[in-house]
Scaffold this motif. Structure first.
Motif, PDB file in Angstrom:
ATOM      1  N   GLN A 125       0.839  -1.135   0.073  1.00 51.02           N
ATOM      2  CA  GLN A 125      -0.047  -0.093   0.070  1.00 51.02           C
ATOM      3  C   GLN A 125       0.951   1.364   0.017  1.00 51.02           C
ATOM      4  OE1 GLN A 125      -3.111   0.239   2.888  1.00 51.02           O
ATOM      5  NE2 GLN A 125      -4.188  -1.604   2.178  1.00 51.02           N
ATOM      6  N   VAL A 126       0.729   2.059  -0.880  1.00 51.86           N
ATOM      7  CA  VAL A 126       1.694   3.405  -1.027  1.00 51.86           C
ATOM      8  C   VAL A 126       0.860   4.481  -0.987  1.00 51.86           C
ATOM      9  CG1 VAL A 126       3.534   1.874  -2.314  1.00 51.86           C
ATOM     10  CG2 VAL A 126       1.630   2.977  -3.504  1.00 51.86           C
ATOM     11  N   GLY A 127      -0.532   4.506  -0.818  1.00 55.29           N
ATOM     12  CA  GLY A 127      -1.240   5.833  -0.681  1.00 55.29           C
ATOM     13  C   GLY A 127      -2.523   5.606  -0.299  1.00 55.29           C
ATOM     14  N   VAL A 128      -3.269   6.677   0.282  1.00 54.99           N
ATOM     15  CA  VAL A 128      -4.346   6.623   0.663  1.00 54.99           C
ATOM     16  C   VAL A 128      -5.113   8.017   0.302  1.00 54.99           C
ATOM     17  CG1 VAL A 128      -3.884   7.251   2.717  1.00 54.99           C
ATOM     18  CG2 VAL A 128      -6.128   6.185   2.532  1.00 54.99           C
ATOM     19  N   ALA A 129      -6.443   8.118  -0.102  1.00 53.72           N
ATOM     20  CA  ALA A 129      -7.070   9.366  -0.224  1.00 53.72           C
ATOM     21  C   ALA A 129      -8.513   9.324   0.346  1.00 53.72           C
ATOM     22  CB  ALA A 129      -7.128   9.507  -1.960  1.00 53.72           C
ATOM     23  N   ARG A 130      -8.934  10.477   0.802  1.00 54.66           N
ATOM     24  CA  ARG A 130     -10.060  10.444   1.578  1.00 54.66           C
ATOM     25  C   ARG A 130     -10.837  11.622   1.161  1.00 54.66           C
ATOM     26  NH1 ARG A 130     -10.074   8.331   6.139  1.00 54.66           N
ATOM     27  NH2 ARG A 130      -8.132   7.335   5.922  1.00 54.66           N
ATOM     28  N   LEU A 131     -12.282  11.549   0.994  1.00 59.22           N
ATOM     29  CA  LEU A 131     -13.075  12.868   1.118  1.00 59.22           C
ATOM     30  C   LEU A 131     -14.061  12.791   2.029  1.00 59.22           C
ATOM     31  CD1 LEU A 131     -14.553  13.881  -2.260  1.00 59.22           C
ATOM     32  CD2 LEU A 131     -16.113  13.211  -0.698  1.00 59.22           C
ATOM     33  N   VAL A 132     -14.035  13.866   2.743  1.00 55.87           N
ATOM     34  CA  VAL A 132     -15.036  14.064   3.988  1.00 55.87           C
ATOM     35  C   VAL A 132     -16.102  15.184   3.631  1.00 55.87           C
ATOM     36  CG1 VAL A 132     -15.421  14.297   6.349  1.00 55.87           C
ATOM     37  CG2 VAL A 132     -13.427  13.136   5.366  1.00 55.87           C
ATOM     38  N   ARG A 133     -17.356  14.936   3.668  1.00 53.99           N
ATOM     39  CA  ARG A 133     -18.312  16.144   3.282  1.00 53.99           C
ATOM     40  C   ARG A 133     -18.374  16.948   4.770  1.00 53.99           C
ATOM     41  NH1 ARG A 133     -23.925  14.809   0.449  1.00 53.99           N
ATOM     42  NH2 ARG A 133     -23.608  12.710  -0.115  1.00 53.99           N
ATOM     43  N   TYR A 134     -18.632  18.196   4.474  1.00 56.54           N
ATOM     44  CA  TYR A 134     -18.784  19.054   5.763  1.00 56.54           C
ATOM     45  C   TYR A 134     -20.385  19.053   6.089  1.00 56.54           C
ATOM     46  CZ  TYR A 134     -14.469  21.594   4.907  1.00 56.54           C
ATOM     47  OH  TYR A 134     -12.945  21.586   4.603  1.00 56.54           O
ATOM     48  N   GLU A 146     -22.630  19.752  -0.121  1.00 52.99           N
ATOM     49  CA  GLU A 146     -22.289  20.052  -1.224  1.00 52.99           C
ATOM     50  C   GLU A 146     -20.793  20.090  -1.481  1.00 52.99           C
ATOM     51  OE1 GLU A 146     -22.867  24.181  -0.198  1.00 52.99           O
ATOM     52  OE2 GLU A 146     -24.095  22.226   0.046  1.00 52.99           O
ATOM     53  N   VAL A 147     -20.272  20.294  -0.189  1.00 51.85           N
ATOM     54  CA  VAL A 147     -18.775  20.813  -0.185  1.00 51.85           C
ATOM     55  C   VAL A 147     -18.125  19.560   0.572  1.00 51.85           C
ATOM     56  CG1 VAL A 147     -17.100  22.339   0.362  1.00 51.85           C
ATOM     57  CG2 VAL A 147     -19.299  23.069  -0.072  1.00 51.85           C
ATOM     58  N   ALA A 148     -16.794  19.134   0.017  1.00 46.93           N
ATOM     59  CA  ALA A 148     -15.952  18.047   0.944  1.00 46.93           C
ATOM     60  C   ALA A 148     -14.582  18.477   0.993  1.00 46.93           C
ATOM     61  CB  ALA A 148     -16.257  16.789   0.092  1.00 46.93           C
ATOM     62  N   ASP A 149     -14.148  18.138   2.109  1.00 47.16           N
ATOM     63  CA  ASP A 149     -12.554  18.301   2.271  1.00 47.16           C
ATOM     64  C   ASP A 149     -11.954  17.045   1.521  1.00 47.16           C
ATOM     65  OD1 ASP A 149     -10.013  18.813   3.278  1.00 47.16           O
ATOM     66  OD2 ASP A 149     -10.386  18.417   5.405  1.00 47.16           O
ATOM     67  N   VAL A 150     -10.592  17.017   1.082  1.00 50.93           N
ATOM     68  CA  VAL A 150     -10.070  16.092   0.526  1.00 50.93           C
ATOM     69  C   VAL A 150      -8.729  15.809   0.939  1.00 50.93           C
ATOM     70  CG1 VAL A 150      -9.500  17.453  -1.520  1.00 50.93           C
ATOM     71  CG2 VAL A 150      -9.785  15.079  -1.872  1.00 50.93           C
ATOM     72  N   ALA A 151      -8.228  14.736   1.191  1.00 52.95           N
ATOM     73  CA  ALA A 151      -6.559  14.541   1.440  1.00 52.95           C
ATOM     74  C   ALA A 151      -6.070  13.279   0.902  1.00 52.95           C
ATOM     75  CB  ALA A 151      -6.431  14.413   2.911  1.00 52.95           C
ATOM     76  N   VAL A 152      -4.794  13.567   0.398  1.00 52.59           N
ATOM     77  CA  VAL A 152      -4.238  12.595  -0.362  1.00 52.59           C
ATOM     78  C   VAL A 152      -2.853  12.197   0.224  1.00 52.59           C
ATOM     79  CG1 VAL A 152      -3.306  11.499  -2.409  1.00 52.59           C
ATOM     80  CG2 VAL A 152      -5.535  12.907  -2.597  1.00 52.59           C
ATOM     81  N   THR A 153      -2.566  11.105   0.696  1.00 51.53           N
ATOM     82  CA  THR A 153      -1.189  10.836   1.105  1.00 51.53           C
ATOM     83  C   THR A 153      -0.260  10.067   0.436  1.00 51.53           C
ATOM     84  OG1 THR A 153      -1.992  11.459   3.337  1.00 51.53           O
ATOM     85  CG2 THR A 153       0.075  10.312   3.418  1.00 51.53           C
TER      86      THR A 153
END
Length: 190
Positions: free
Chosen positions: A98-107, A112-119
């Motif tokens: 496993q070399v990466g993870v990404a997530r999207l979290v709604r406010y 209609e808006v989400a935070d996003v993070a990619v590692t």
């Protein structure tokens, strides 16, 4: 026979829970939803990140992921308001990892808006992992999410490039070396 998609191709939302991709360097990889059993793999991958990559991810010095943080990152994933995917690479002559993870979290107050993070682990940065994860994440996002809003370290050029690639990006300086980034005009959910 399974088709391997290049990172330039959009991954359709109907692709199901497993998507095959070829990274920019040709390495085959698979993306699937983060599972409730992935906590220890996340902890291990985080431990392998450089201090700079850890700081870019959480905007603070966080030497390790606590049990409480892992509960948030794993157990809170519901596939609707909190979507997370992992990318596992299959390099020639080496074990899958496993070399990466990404997530999207709604406010909650703005669905209609989400935070996003990619590692992405340091050794795999610059190889198309982040792009593949972002494409898969956006393809799997809830149809009501039409805008992204996240906080990014101003010096994190890779994240800023990635966010600018997925839609129309605006950034507002928040002080302390951080930017609040908004992305509109996202690709349609398929």
């Amino acid at each position: 026979m399974t088709t391997i998609l290049t990172t330039a191709e959009r991954v359709p939302a109907t692709a199901g829970p497993l998507t095959e991709v070829a990274l920019a360097d040709g390495t085959p990889a698979m993306i699937w939803p983060l599972l409730h059993t992935d906590g220890e793999a996340l902890r291990q991958a985080y431990a392998e990140l450089s201090p700079a990559s850890r700081r870019f991810r959480f905007l603070t010095d966080l030497p390790e992921l606590s049990d409480g943080m892992l509960r948030i990152l794993v157990d809170a994933v519901d596939g609707v308001d909190h979507v997370a995917v992992v990318l596992t690479a299959f390099p020639d002559g080496d074990d899958a990892r496993q070399v990466g993870v990404a997530r999207l979290v709604r406010y909650p107050d703005e669905p209609e808006v989400a935070d996003v993070a990619v590692t992405v682990t340091d050794a795999w940065q610059g190889r198309g992992v982040g792009r593949a994860l972002m494409d898969a994440l956006l393809a799997r996002r809830p149809s009501g999410v039409v805008r992204l809003r996240t906080t990014v370290a101003a010096e994190n050029r890779a994240s800023l490039r990635m966010l600018g690639r997925v839609g129309r990006m605006t950034a507002r300086h928040e002080g302390g070396g951080e930017l609040t980034v908004e992305v509109t005009d996202l690709p349609p959910v398929r």
